[in-house]
Design an enzyme around this catalytic site. Structure first.
Site, mmCIF file in Angstrom:
data_model
loop_
_atom_site.group_PDB
_atom_site.id
_atom_site.type_symbol
_atom_site.label_atom_id
_atom_site.label_comp_id
_atom_site.label_asym_id
_atom_site.label_seq_id
_atom_site.Cartn_x
_atom_site.Cartn_y
_atom_site.Cartn_z
ATOM 1 N N GLY A 181 -27.737 -21.146 19.558
ATOM 2 C CA GLY A 181 -27.964 -21.766 18.866
ATOM 3 C C GLY A 181 -29.208 -23.207 19.280
ATOM 4 O O GLY A 181 -30.355 -23.267 18.553
ATOM 5 N N ASN A 182 -28.453 -23.326 20.608
ATOM 6 C CA ASN A 182 -29.475 -25.407 20.895
ATOM 7 C C ASN A 182 -30.276 -24.397 21.506
ATOM 8 O O ASN A 182 -29.902 -24.275 22.628
ATOM 9 C CB ASN A 182 -28.620 -26.255 20.750
ATOM 10 C CG ASN A 182 -28.921 -27.452 20.846
ATOM 11 O OD1 ASN A 182 -30.640 -27.608 21.260
ATOM 12 N ND2 ASN A 182 -28.676 -28.871 20.613
ATOM 13 N N CYS A 240 -29.317 -38.066 16.685
ATOM 14 C CA CYS A 240 -28.359 -37.521 16.793
ATOM 15 C C CYS A 240 -27.351 -38.004 17.158
ATOM 16 O O CYS A 240 -26.598 -38.483 17.313
ATOM 17 C CB CYS A 240 -28.235 -35.947 18.387
ATOM 18 S SG CYS A 240 -29.017 -34.671 17.287
ATOM 19 N N GLU A 293 -20.349 -30.288 10.428
ATOM 20 C CA GLU A 293 -20.776 -31.094 11.444
ATOM 21 C C GLU A 293 -21.469 -31.940 11.488
ATOM 22 O O GLU A 293 -21.997 -33.199 11.834
ATOM 23 C CB GLU A 293 -22.263 -29.444 11.861
ATOM 24 C CG GLU A 293 -21.255 -28.072 11.800
ATOM 25 C CD GLU A 293 -20.975 -28.327 13.647
ATOM 26 O OE1 GLU A 293 -21.829 -29.057 14.424
ATOM 27 O OE2 GLU A 293 -20.273 -27.863 13.087
ATOM 28 N N HIS A 319 -29.352 -27.691 13.603
ATOM 29 C CA HIS A 319 -28.514 -28.544 12.590
ATOM 30 C C HIS A 319 -29.509 -28.802 11.336
ATOM 31 O O HIS A 319 -30.977 -29.082 11.992
ATOM 32 C CB HIS A 319 -28.451 -29.698 12.352
ATOM 33 C CG HIS A 319 -26.742 -30.028 13.542
ATOM 34 N ND1 HIS A 319 -26.263 -30.557 14.750
ATOM 35 C CD2 HIS A 319 -25.664 -28.985 12.996
ATOM 36 C CE1 HIS A 319 -25.073 -30.263 14.887
ATOM 37 N NE2 HIS A 319 -24.618 -29.115 13.875
ATOM 38 N N SER A 370 -30.295 -27.201 24.514
ATOM 39 C CA SER A 370 -29.407 -27.211 25.435
ATOM 40 C C SER A 370 -29.570 -26.158 26.409
ATOM 41 O O SER A 370 -28.873 -25.818 27.472
ATOM 42 C CB SER A 370 -27.639 -26.977 24.894
ATOM 43 O OG SER A 370 -26.703 -26.664 25.526
ATOM 44 N N LEU A 421 -23.886 -25.777 26.639
ATOM 45 C CA LEU A 421 -22.685 -24.860 25.835
ATOM 46 C C LEU A 421 -23.482 -24.515 24.281
ATOM 47 O O LEU A 421 -22.239 -23.595 24.338
ATOM 48 C CB LEU A 421 -22.105 -26.567 26.215
ATOM 49 C CG LEU A 421 -21.003 -26.263 27.252
ATOM 50 C CD1 LEU A 421 -19.974 -27.058 27.317
ATOM 51 C CD2 LEU A 421 -20.279 -25.050 27.484
#
Length: 445
Positions: A24-25, A369, A174, A250, A28, A21
């Site tokens: 940018g990650n 995280c 964030e 991040h 993931s 989802l």
């Protein structure tokens, strides 16, 4: 005066899955649609928390969100029985459905920004839940996150809780993933570093071109105002736009700080030297260690792949610092070589401990995280809900809870099973009793 940095790790929720989802990650996206193991993920997270507790660290947990998010699905027009809502949403709006099933609240570095009492005008620890507006699945979290934080830190004399910033990307926030704090000791006034990706109201300023800059300068300023921080106690730093475009979504994927150590990649920041000079000036005369990792030693791609900087730097009871790293760092030739050399250098970091958190890593989150950091004094720690703090008894209770309620494996098809909803709500209802949280979930209210 006793002082601590407590880590509160997010419990992995029963619907932990790989839906890819997070644009940018890189991790993931690369693992989208793989089969997940909610039980293993939760047990891996608990094992890390218990290990840190056994090292003498103050360690707690934060409860997960209720998922699937039936309240949001109904708000978006899906009606009828729970079974019908899940079936219709999964067929007619797959991406929306998957977002409403995400267990992303496990990454509590995004839960909130925390300012210790030593930094704030009123002498309280301040919490502002992150609004996470850039990703729909995460933007569903702030209200319940706020309730969980208030049930965890529930003494008005010690803790101040703020509502999350306006739900608009101009104030995209964030949380602690873009915030770190430098200090001589945890109970002393510190220097809070707010890292942002772009200016929301000035399009002429630098910004990434490929991936979104999720956190704005304006959000950083707002949180600093809410927390009553002084101008001399804050530094605003822009993340390097080019490094965001390389998958560094991040700041805690490219830099991490602890007490008088700032550990960062040479490509982490924009206008690096100017900002380091500001940090030196505002930090004062106490010793300060900048550990700059050159690209030649570890590439940005390898840092993202292994989450070298999404490690935790902790101060052990003996005063030495240690890095809590995922096993992916150990398995990388360049990263393990760098860490082996780092512990021999003239810095406070003297040890590296490796942990298996592969279920989290595959979904895009490393050890850092998984935790929210709260610097506190002894009397403030005594005001924390004691049921959330990890010890032998709470660890055993939570481990048994996971084994009782969590599935061994989960696929996308399983998410539409109404029985999973029943299992999840049963688990969370029992958890709120274990942790003495009260009615924090929509289905309980």
């Amino acid at each position: 005066m006793q002082q601590f940095e407590a880590n509160f790790d997010g419990l992995v929720g029963p619907t932990h899955n790989y839906a890819g989802l997070s644009f940018g990650n890189v991790a993931s996206l690369n693992n989208a649609n793989a089969i997940s193991s909610p039980k293993n993920a939760a047990l891996q997270g608990l094992a890390k928390a218990k290990a840190l507790s056994d090292m003498g660290m103050v360690q707690g947990v934060l409860a997960p969100q209720e998922r699937p998010d039936m309240e949001t699905l109904r708000r978006l027009g899906f009606t009828g029985s729970s079974k019908n809502v899940l079936e219709e949403a999964s067929k007619k709006a797959r991406e929306v459905f998957l977002a409403c099933c995400s267990a992303s609240s496990m990454w509590t570095a995004n839960a909130a920004t925390v300012s210790p009492s030593a930094d704030t005008q009123d002498g309280k620890i301040h919490f502002t839940p992150a609004n996470l507006t850039n990703k729909f699945h995460r933007s569903l979290e702030p209200e319940v996150t706020g309730r969980i934080l208030q049930a965890t830190f529930n003494d008005d004399a010690c803790f101040a809780h703020h509502k999350h910033l306006p739900d608009n990307e101009h104030f995209g926030d964030e949380g602690a993933a873009n915030h770190t704090r430098l200090c001589s000791e945890y109970g002393a006034p510190g220097l809070e570093l707010f890292v942002y990706g772009r200016h929301a109201f000035d399009s002429t300023k630098p910004a990434p071109k490929r991936f979104p800059a999720r956190h704005t300068y304006e959000a950083c300023e707002a949180v600093a105002r809410l927390h009553g921080l002084s101008d001399e106690g804050v530094v605003y730093i822009q993340q390097n736009p080019d490094v965001i475009d390389q998958g560094v979504f991040h700041n805690d994927v490219i830099a991490v700080g602890n007490q008088n150590v700032l550990f960062y990649h040479e490509q982490a920041f924009y206008d690096t030297e100017t900002k380091l000079d500001e940090i030196r000036r505002k930090f004062g005369d106490s010793p300060l260690h900048f550990i700059n990792v050159p690209t030649q030693a570890v590439s940005v791609q390898e840092a993202v792949k292994t989450y070298l900087f999404n490690t935790q730097i902790i101060t052990l009871p003996n005063g030495e610092m240690a890095i809590i790293a995922p096993t992916e760092c150990r398995d990388s030739a360049s990263v393990s070589a760098y860490l082996d050399e780092l512990v021999t250098l003239d810095t406070p970091i003297k040890k590296v401990h490796y942990f298996d958190v592969k279920e989290s890593m595959r979904n895009g989150g490393g050890p850092a995280c998984l935790r929210l950091r709260v610097a506190m004094k002894a009397q403030e720690l005594s005001a924390v809900n004691p049921n959330v703090l990890i010890n032998d008894d709470t660890y055993a209770g939570l481990t048994n809870w996971v084994k009782k309620h969590y599935r061994d494996s989960l696929s996308e098809n399983d998410l539409r099973d109404p029985q999973l909803l029943i299992e999840s709500r049963t688990a969370l209802d029992e958890l709120t009793q274990l942790l003495n949280l009260g009615s924090v979930y929509p289905f309980q209210r």
